[in-house]
Scaffold this motif. Structure first.
Motif, PDB file in Angstrom:
ATOM      1  N   CYS A   1       0.838  -1.205   0.000  1.00  0.00           N
ATOM      2  CA  CYS A   1       0.000   0.000   0.000  1.00  0.00           C
ATOM      3  C   CYS A   1       0.871   1.253   0.000  1.00  0.00           C
ATOM      4  O   CYS A   1       1.896   1.309   0.689  1.00  0.00           O
ATOM      5  N   LEU A   2       0.441   2.258  -0.750  1.00  0.00           N
ATOM      6  CA  LEU A   2       1.160   3.525  -0.817  1.00  0.00           C
ATOM      7  C   LEU A   2       0.217   4.680  -0.502  1.00  0.00           C
ATOM      8  O   LEU A   2      -0.970   4.633  -0.847  1.00  0.00           O
ATOM      9  N   PRO A   3       0.754   5.753   0.120  1.00  0.00           N
ATOM     10  CA  PRO A   3      -0.044   6.977   0.216  1.00  0.00           C
ATOM     11  C   PRO A   3      -0.410   7.470  -1.178  1.00  0.00           C
ATOM     12  O   PRO A   3       0.342   7.277  -2.145  1.00  0.00           O
ATOM     13  N   THR A   4      -1.558   8.101  -1.302  1.00  0.00           N
ATOM     14  CA  THR A   4      -1.988   8.629  -2.596  1.00  0.00           C
ATOM     15  C   THR A   4      -0.955   9.588  -3.170  1.00  0.00           C
ATOM     16  O   THR A   4      -0.685   9.585  -4.378  1.00  0.00           O
ATOM     17  N   THR A   5      -0.358  10.398  -2.319  1.00  0.00           N
ATOM     18  CA  THR A   5       0.674  11.328  -2.769  1.00  0.00           C
ATOM     19  C   THR A   5       1.849  10.599  -3.406  1.00  0.00           C
ATOM     20  O   THR A   5       2.364  11.008  -4.444  1.00  0.00           O
ATOM     21  N   GLU A   6       2.279   9.504  -2.798  1.00  0.00           N
ATOM     22  CA  GLU A   6       3.412   8.747  -3.336  1.00  0.00           C
ATOM     23  C   GLU A   6       3.037   8.068  -4.647  1.00  0.00           C
ATOM     24  O   GLU A   6       3.864   7.971  -5.566  1.00  0.00           O
ATOM     25  N   THR A   7       1.811   7.602  -4.755  1.00  0.00           N
ATOM     26  CA  THR A   7       1.362   7.008  -6.014  1.00  0.00           C
ATOM     27  C   THR A   7       1.521   8.006  -7.159  1.00  0.00           C
ATOM     28  O   THR A   7       2.041   7.664  -8.238  1.00  0.00           O
ATOM     29  N   PHE A   8       1.116   9.255  -6.939  1.00  0.00           N
ATOM     30  CA  PHE A   8       1.214  10.234  -8.019  1.00  0.00           C
ATOM     31  C   PHE A   8       2.647  10.712  -8.230  1.00  0.00           C
ATOM     32  O   PHE A   8       3.014  11.081  -9.351  1.00  0.00           O
ATOM     33  N   ARG A   9       3.463  10.711  -7.185  1.00  0.00           N
ATOM     34  CA  ARG A   9       4.876  11.023  -7.398  1.00  0.00           C
ATOM     35  C   ARG A   9       5.512   9.979  -8.313  1.00  0.00           C
ATOM     36  O   ARG A   9       6.254  10.301  -9.249  1.00  0.00           O
TER      37      ARG A   9
END
Length: 670
Positions: free
Chosen positions: A451-459
């Protein structure tokens, strides 16, 4: 170890919580006793939040669809495979159709300003691609717009001041289910409480008095109450002269709404209208607590605009403990624009309405939507016109990516599902919309699986697509610093919460006559706009469940058990006319669709009205929920949703009828 955090869910209370951590695992969750609103208590839903975090059904790695859309069959893939496929598909779509063919569909599954809340942080990525903008019209936009016409803000009174009130009107709100912490301030006040609601809710049961107007007639009732006040000469002349504009014109409108006319519109007895008007006339301070429900109909924005006039007539806006509380969001000075970075858009783009999803996917007015990102949302469960939403999501030429915790009804239609972190696993900031507190959420534990934070997914996705804009790669701490640049972030992080200073209400003079409304093509005067559903049958109210929060917790086994089967409450007179008895299986429907339920025959609803609850998943209820009956229509202001401006026909469901007629689920798939 104890870590301070914040509830991220779509509730006005914005609770501060404490996570107990042992050996790297969250083992306990409780309300923060130090927070003046939370006072150590969470709700029946959030008390089970860690069950969500640790659920064996949680999605913990990327998935790719392997079956037809809607079947929910997926295979596990790596993050590299997922990012490569998404980047390749988006690049091709932009090349062929332009960036506006991408729709980032953000919901309120998280109200965090870093990880959620319509994706303010993820918005940077989509702006860099030139994607369509997303207008979050599903929740409170009509009411916010109406209040701004009258008050210059939607901020309203500090709800903690309810402790000073002598009379409290709980108008179209059920806080014991939808935000119970405000009840403590109501109890502290010792005020006389009046529930104004077509349904005798949990809250109405606890009030001193309950009035049940016909749905959508709230503005007419407010005008009728003001008529009584003015007829008694109880208006506050000094406040009207010094702090309002347009009173002579508005007074003429108020005089049109005699108790008799008001009774005819609202379905209330004349004597009840007069008695409440007299009580308001002689009681200072009087406060109104109103929430999102009453603005979800054709005249919803006007309803809030007119309700805000009532404390202007009585002068309660100038008295501590008086006024109106709808949402405190207007008081916060958060740098949302700096977080979203709309300056990254390469050119002007269209805006797509959240509540017009079926229309946008099936009958677009502009470029077709070819890529859909669903973030913190479950539109199959939450959007109007469920059948058309499903039809749009089932398009084979629509590339859909869903960031999720569970395999929701919407995730079943995804091409790629990405595993998102939950609140104890990432950094975030909450600004309550039911009080004046900022709350900091410190990461307490490591995320499970991949699982990743949404912010990290978009980074990561920005990197995979070769984007180089530095703003796309800022850390969560940098994003938090940006949105909180007007506040002491070090103090907030250290103490866990921070009360902000409210802005004046009204801002400037209260506008009985609004130039801004005229500019937007609306009536210059506050007034009454009637409901607009042209259908036959009963008006259906689909209010919040005590056990689900929108569609969050829809998969929780214990909360589903407590909620029981879908039910619809119908008045004994209406039940008798339809041959329905308590406990009967019924079908509730209209031309848009239908759903199955069990009838509860009770005078908890007034004649002409039926009531059910939202929040269930279609896959758990035969393929359809109440939203199968809701129209994709706009309210009067801002394009808001009309969930409660909805007429349905309720019929007994027999085995013979089931053999001859299509079920709700087959109707949805037709």
């Amino acid at each position: 170890m104890k870590i301070l955090g914040a509830c991220p869910l779509d509730c006005p209370d914005g609770c501060s919580w404490v996570v107990d951590v042992q050996d790297g695992k969250a083992v306990g969750l409780r309300g923060n006793k130090e927070h003046p609103v939370t006072r150590g208590a969470l709700c029946v839903k959030v008390n089970r939040y860690l069950e969500q975090v640790h659920s064996p059904e949680r999605i913990t790695h990327p998935l790719r669809r392997v079956g037809p859309k809607g079947e929910g069959r997926f295979e596990r893939i790596t993050w590299d495979e997922a990012l490569d496929e998404i980047a390749t598909r988006l690049t091709g779509i932009i090349a062929e159709h332009g960036g506006e063919a991408i729709w980032p569909f953000h919901g309120n599954g998280s109200l965090g300003y870093v990880q959620g809340l319509e994706g303010f942080s993820g918005r940077r990525f989509f702006n860099a691609l030139g994607s369509s903008l997303h207008e979050p019209t599903i929740c409170s936009i009509a009411g916010n717009t109406g209040l701004n016409y009258t008050l210059g803000t939607a901020g309203g009174m500090d709800p903690e001041d309810l402790a000073q009130s002598k009379l409290i009107l709980l108008w179209g709100t059920n806080p014991l289910t939808t935000g119970h912490h405000i009840w403590k301030f109501i109890q502290d006040s010792g005020a006389y409480t009046v529930a104004i609601d077509p349904v005798r809710s949990r809250t109405a049961e606890r009030c001193d008095e309950h009035l049940a107007p016909l749905p959508g007639t709230d503005a007419a009732l407010a005008l009728g109450l003001m008529h009584v006040i003015v007829s008694l000469g109880a208006e506050d002349g000094d406040f009207l002269a010094e702090h309002t504009e347009g009173w002579p014109e508005f007074r003429s409108r108020v005089e049109e709404y005699t108790p008799e006319r008001t009774a005819e519109i609202t379905g209330l007895p004349v004597e009840r209208i007069v008695a409440l008007g007299e009580r308001i006339a002689r009681t200072r301070p009087t406060a109104i607590r109103v929430s999102q429900g009453i603005q979800r109909h054709a005249g919803g924005g006007m309803a809030l605009r007119t309700l805000a006039c009532l404390p202007g007539v009585t002068g309660d806006w100038a008295i501590p403990g008086g006024g109106l509380h709808y949402s405190t969001s207007g008081h916060f000075e958060l740098d949302v624009e700096g977080l979203s970075r709309h300056d990254l858009l390469p050119h002007p783009v269209r805006t797509l309405s959240m509540t017009r999803m079926g229309e946008a996917l099936l009958d677009p007015a502009g470029p077709p939507v070819k890529a859909l990102f669903v973030i913190a949302a479950n539109p199959v469960g939450s959007n109007p016109d469920q059948r058309r939403v499903i039809e749009g999501l089932a398009r084979e030429d629509l590339f859909t990516v869903v960031l999720e915790h569970f395999q929701t009804d919407t995730a079943d239609y995804a091409d790629i599902v990405l595993p998102a972190t939950m609140q104890p696993e990432h950094l975030d900031v909450i600004a309550a919309y039911g009080n004046l507190y900022l709350v900091w959420n410190e990461p307490a534990v490591a995320p499970p699986g991949e699982c990743l934070p949404t912010t990290e997914t978009f980074r990561r996705l920005a990197h995979r697509m070769g984007l180089t804009e530095p703003a796309l790669f800022e850390s969560d701490e940098e994003l938090a610093n940006q949105v909180l640049k007007n506040y002491d972030i070090d103090r907030l992080r250290a103490e866990g919460f921070l009360k902000i200073e409210p802005k004046p209400v009204p801002q400037g003079k209260l506008q009985f006559v609004s130039a801004r409304a005229v500019e937007d093509g609306h009536d210059p005067l506050a007034g009454y706009t009637p409901p607009a559903d042209p259908g036959d049958g009963l008006v259906l109210i689909s209010a919040a469940s005590h056990y689900f929060l929108n569609s969050t917790f829809g998969a929780n086994p214990e909360l589903r058990r407590r909620a029981g089967e879908p039910r619809v409450t119908i008045h004994p007179d209406d039940a008798a006319a339809r041959g329905i008895s308590d406990g009967d299986a019924v079908t509730v429907g209209n031309a848009r669709g239908s759903f199955d339920a069990i009838a509860t025959v009770s005078d908890a609803v007034r004649p002409g009205v039926a009531a059910t609850e939202k929040g269930r998943w279609a896959k758990h209820t035969g393929g359809a929920t109440v939203n199968a009956t809701i129209a994709e229509r706009d309210s009067d202001y801002g394009g808001g949703a009309v969930f409660h401006d909805n007429r349905v026909v309720i019929t007994p469901r027999t085995h013979a009828a089931d053999d001859q007629a299509p079920s709700a689920s087959s109707t949805l798939r037709a």
